[in-house]
Design an enzyme around this catalytic site. Structure first.
Site, PDB file in Angstrom:
ATOM      1  N   LEU A 408      -7.151   3.844  -0.148  1.00  0.00           N
ATOM      2  CA  LEU A 408      -8.093   3.268  -1.104  1.00  0.00           C
ATOM      3  C   LEU A 408      -7.904   1.759  -1.113  1.00  0.00           C
ATOM      4  O   LEU A 408      -6.793   1.267  -0.879  1.00  0.00           O
ATOM      5  CB  LEU A 408      -7.844   3.819  -2.514  1.00  0.00           C
ATOM      6  CG  LEU A 408      -8.131   5.302  -2.763  1.00  0.00           C
ATOM      7  CD1 LEU A 408      -7.715   5.675  -4.186  1.00  0.00           C
ATOM      8  CD2 LEU A 408      -9.602   5.628  -2.547  1.00  0.00           C
ATOM      9  N   ASP A 409      -8.984   1.010  -1.383  1.00  0.00           N
ATOM     10  CA  ASP A 409      -8.857  -0.435  -1.557  1.00  0.00           C
ATOM     11  C   ASP A 409      -7.842  -0.733  -2.657  1.00  0.00           C
ATOM     12  O   ASP A 409      -7.682   0.054  -3.602  1.00  0.00           O
ATOM     13  CB  ASP A 409     -10.205  -1.054  -1.949  1.00  0.00           C
ATOM     14  CG  ASP A 409     -11.222  -0.990  -0.828  1.00  0.00           C
ATOM     15  OD1 ASP A 409     -10.809  -0.851   0.336  1.00  0.00           O
ATOM     16  OD2 ASP A 409     -12.425  -1.079  -1.128  1.00  0.00           O
ATOM     17  N   MET A 410      -7.182  -1.865  -2.550  1.00  0.00           N
ATOM     18  CA  MET A 410      -6.142  -2.219  -3.503  1.00  0.00           C
ATOM     19  C   MET A 410      -6.643  -2.167  -4.944  1.00  0.00           C
ATOM     20  O   MET A 410      -5.948  -1.691  -5.844  1.00  0.00           O
ATOM     21  CB  MET A 410      -5.590  -3.617  -3.195  1.00  0.00           C
ATOM     22  CG  MET A 410      -4.432  -4.034  -4.094  1.00  0.00           C
ATOM     23  SD  MET A 410      -3.704  -5.615  -3.633  1.00  0.00           S
ATOM     24  CE  MET A 410      -4.965  -6.747  -4.222  1.00  0.00           C
ATOM     25  N   SER A 411      -7.856  -2.636  -5.185  1.00  0.00           N
ATOM     26  CA  SER A 411      -8.371  -2.722  -6.555  1.00  0.00           C
ATOM     27  C   SER A 411      -8.875  -1.388  -7.091  1.00  0.00           C
ATOM     28  O   SER A 411      -9.117  -1.255  -8.290  1.00  0.00           O
ATOM     29  CB  SER A 411      -9.494  -3.760  -6.630  1.00  0.00           C
ATOM     30  OG  SER A 411      -9.012  -5.045  -6.303  1.00  0.00           O
ATOM     31  N   THR A 412      -9.054  -0.408  -6.212  1.00  0.00           N
ATOM     32  CA  THR A 412      -9.581   0.895  -6.616  1.00  0.00           C
ATOM     33  C   THR A 412      -8.445   1.823  -7.008  1.00  0.00           C
ATOM     34  O   THR A 412      -7.427   1.902  -6.316  1.00  0.00           O
ATOM     35  CB  THR A 412     -10.384   1.523  -5.465  1.00  0.00           C
ATOM     36  OG1 THR A 412     -11.392   0.615  -5.043  1.00  0.00           O
ATOM     37  CG2 THR A 412     -11.036   2.823  -5.899  1.00  0.00           C
TER      38      THR A 412
END
Length: 561
Positions: A408-412
């Site tokens: 997953l993307d870091m911010s997700t």
């Protein structure tokens, strides 16, 4: 703002009431300081009402011509009298001008008609026209056609003669086979030698035919080259002049820093991954602001840049919204220009720690699903190692294999699937590759979406100038498809379910924010929208087939927002 053009130093009304920042803005990831917001609003008020220049930003539907939105920059500075004000700049040219009243000048004026660049450009244009004329000449086309015709005729005649040789060989073989039983040995040997001579004769004729056509083709190539060589010479001359002109231009861009040191573009980029400076280097707003501040004794206090105009077709750009400086061109330049200043730390490089144990949503003998926190890496990064993967390796010390089946993307935040051995990992990864895994994300959009359901199909590729941001690109982008379903609209915000068909980097974020997508960014999207306490995007549900039990599992992890 009737007096914007009176000076390049624009006073700020509320500077005495606002505390100045202790350090200068980190330009590649920031929240604009209060004074920068005031300066930007001041500049925007001028842009909305000015009649000093004409430029099609795409905001006035009645204007004709190419739409070109612009990045504008404001830098809050202190002058030698201790007064606080701001400088303003635009990226590239504005209304086909480098100089406009009220804005800082360029580092180097490429539009100066008496300068070497314009003269060099004119010389290159002459070469371009000469090349175009030679390439479009009827004599050149005739020579190309003659060569093409010679090659075609050669192929046809040689092919026909080979067919004749094959037929004659068949006749000779038949004649030899029929004669052998009825002729004496001496008579048969005489016939055999005669047939052999015929075969050699055909081979010689083929050889001469090929030679004849080789000579004709060679002559046609010589005649064609008589037209091509002058073109090649001109192109070589153009390349050398262009390279020399480019190098000379790069040397003209001289950048100061706070310590008074000067470097040109070649010096700045020589130790980077791209030693040849990208096109447009030094033309962005930020370098112009620094240069003017240093040259005129202003002390830089803070800076911000905003977009003005319609969004480009490939990028996500919102009118009046603040954005960071570009990385490919500005990062090396500003890295030099900010030396001697106290600058805010890069928040992206600050270590992200998550001391608590990760929440395990589901676990059995073969696999588990973990709830990844937002702003926490799936795998170790360049500057810090703590991640879901490192925590899982600590949690499963005897497990073998890659462990994480996807990322997953870091911010997700949300569900990540972890395999406890290589065999399980292979089975699960195959399901992801075959797109049989069903994923559901929940997000909050910063606005009201009229459509209830639908699909966004926008191909994506990385923005080479601003990694890791993504661009919509129909030529080089990879297919990216997202289905969506609105769940609720409350207080002007839309709660939505995303069902990604593909899994591209930032796919849901771009599909939400882009002008050809939903046109409403996800709340807290610091790349394609406006920063908030977090990105309101959560991987809420995964459905997959258990590799051992063959049971269809649907695991849910509700969003924390």
């Amino acid at each position: 703002m009737t007096h914007f053009c009176d000076s390049r130093f624009h006073p700020l009304q509320h500077s005495e009431k606002v505390a100045l920042p202790e350090k200068f803005t980190f330009p590649f990831y920031y929240e604009p300081h209060e004074l920068c917001v005031e300066a930007a609003k001041d500049l925007q008020a001028y842009l909305e009402s000015q009649t000093d220049f004409v430029h099609n930003f795409g905001l006035d539907q009645t204007m004709e011509g190419l739409v070109i939105g612009k990045m504008f920059g404001v830098m809050v500075v202190k002058n030698d009298e201790g007064r606080i004000g701001y400088l303003a700049a635009f990226s590239g040219k504005l209304s086909d001008n480098n100089y406009l009243e009220g804005f800082v000048p360029p580092i180097y004026n490429t539009l100066n008609i008496d300068g070497f660049y314009k003269k060099g450009e004119a010389e290159l244009n002459v070469l371009n026209r000469q090349i175009e004329n030679l390439e479009s000449a009827t004599e050149l086309q005739k020579a190309k056609d003659a060569l093409k015709k010679s090659k075609a005729l050669a192929e046809t005649e040689i092919k026909a003669f080979k067919a004749l040789m094959k037929a004659e060989k068949k006749k000779r073989n038949k004649k030899r086979d029929e004669a052998k039983p009825v002729l004496s040995d001496e008579a048969f040997q005489e016939l055999f030698n005669e047939l052999k001579e015929q075969s050699i004769g055909y081979q010689l004729r083929l050889k001469y035919l090929k030679y004849e056509w080789e000579q004709k083709i060679k002559q046609a190539e010589i005649e064609l080259n008589n037209y091509l060589q002058p073109i090649a010479d001109l192109k070589d001359k153009r390349a050398k002049q262009s390279s020399g002109l480019q190098k000379r231009i790069h040397q003209q861009y001289q950048f100061l820093n706070a310590e008074g040191e000067v470097k040109d573009l070649l010096d700045i980029f020589k130790d980077t991954k791209s030693p040849i400076p990208p096109a447009g280097s030094g033309e962005c707003a930020a370098p112009k602001l620094f240069q003017y501040a240093y040259e005129n004794g202003f002390k830089p206090i803070a800076m911000a840049e905003f977009w003005w105009g319609a969004s480009p077709k490939s990028e996500v750009r919102k009118h009046k919204q603040f954005y960071p400086s570009c990385r490919s061109k500005c990062e090396p330049i500003l890295g030099h220009m900010m030396q001697g200043l106290q600058v805010d730390a890069n928040p992206i490089e600050q270590a992200i720690s998550y001391e608590a144990d990760l929440e395990i949503v589901y676990e059995d003998e073969y696999l588990l699903l973990v709830n990844k926190p937002h702003e926490f890496l799936s795998v170790p990064g360049k500057t810090y190692s703590q991640s879901v993967l490192t925590k899982m390796r600590a949690y499963l010390p005897k497990a073998k294999g890659p462990l994480l089946v996807h990322r997953l993307d870091m911010s997700t935040s949300g569900l990540l699937l972890v395999a406890k051995n290589e065999r399980i990992h292979k089975h699960l990864q195959k399901q992801f590759i075959e797109r049989s895994v069903k994923k559901r994300y929940v997000a909050l959009l910063d606005g009201e979406l009229k459509a209830k359901t639908g699909q966004v199909d926008l191909p994506l590729r990385v923005d080479l100038d601003n990694r890791p941001q993504q661009l919509v690109c129909y030529e080089h982008g990879k297919p990216a498809v997202t289905n969506f379903e609105v769940q609720a609209i409350e207080n002007g915000k839309t709660r939505i379910h995303f069902y990604p068909v593909t899994g591209r980097t930032h796919q849901l974020r771009v599909h939400a924010a882009h002008s050809k997508g939903l046109q409403i960014p996800i709340i807290g999207d610091d790349l394609y929208g406006v920063k908030a306490n977090r990105l309101h995007l959560h991987a809420e549900q995964l459905t997959f087939v258990h590799p051992i039990t063959k049971e269809v599992l649907t695991i849910v992890c509700e969003a924390p927002f």
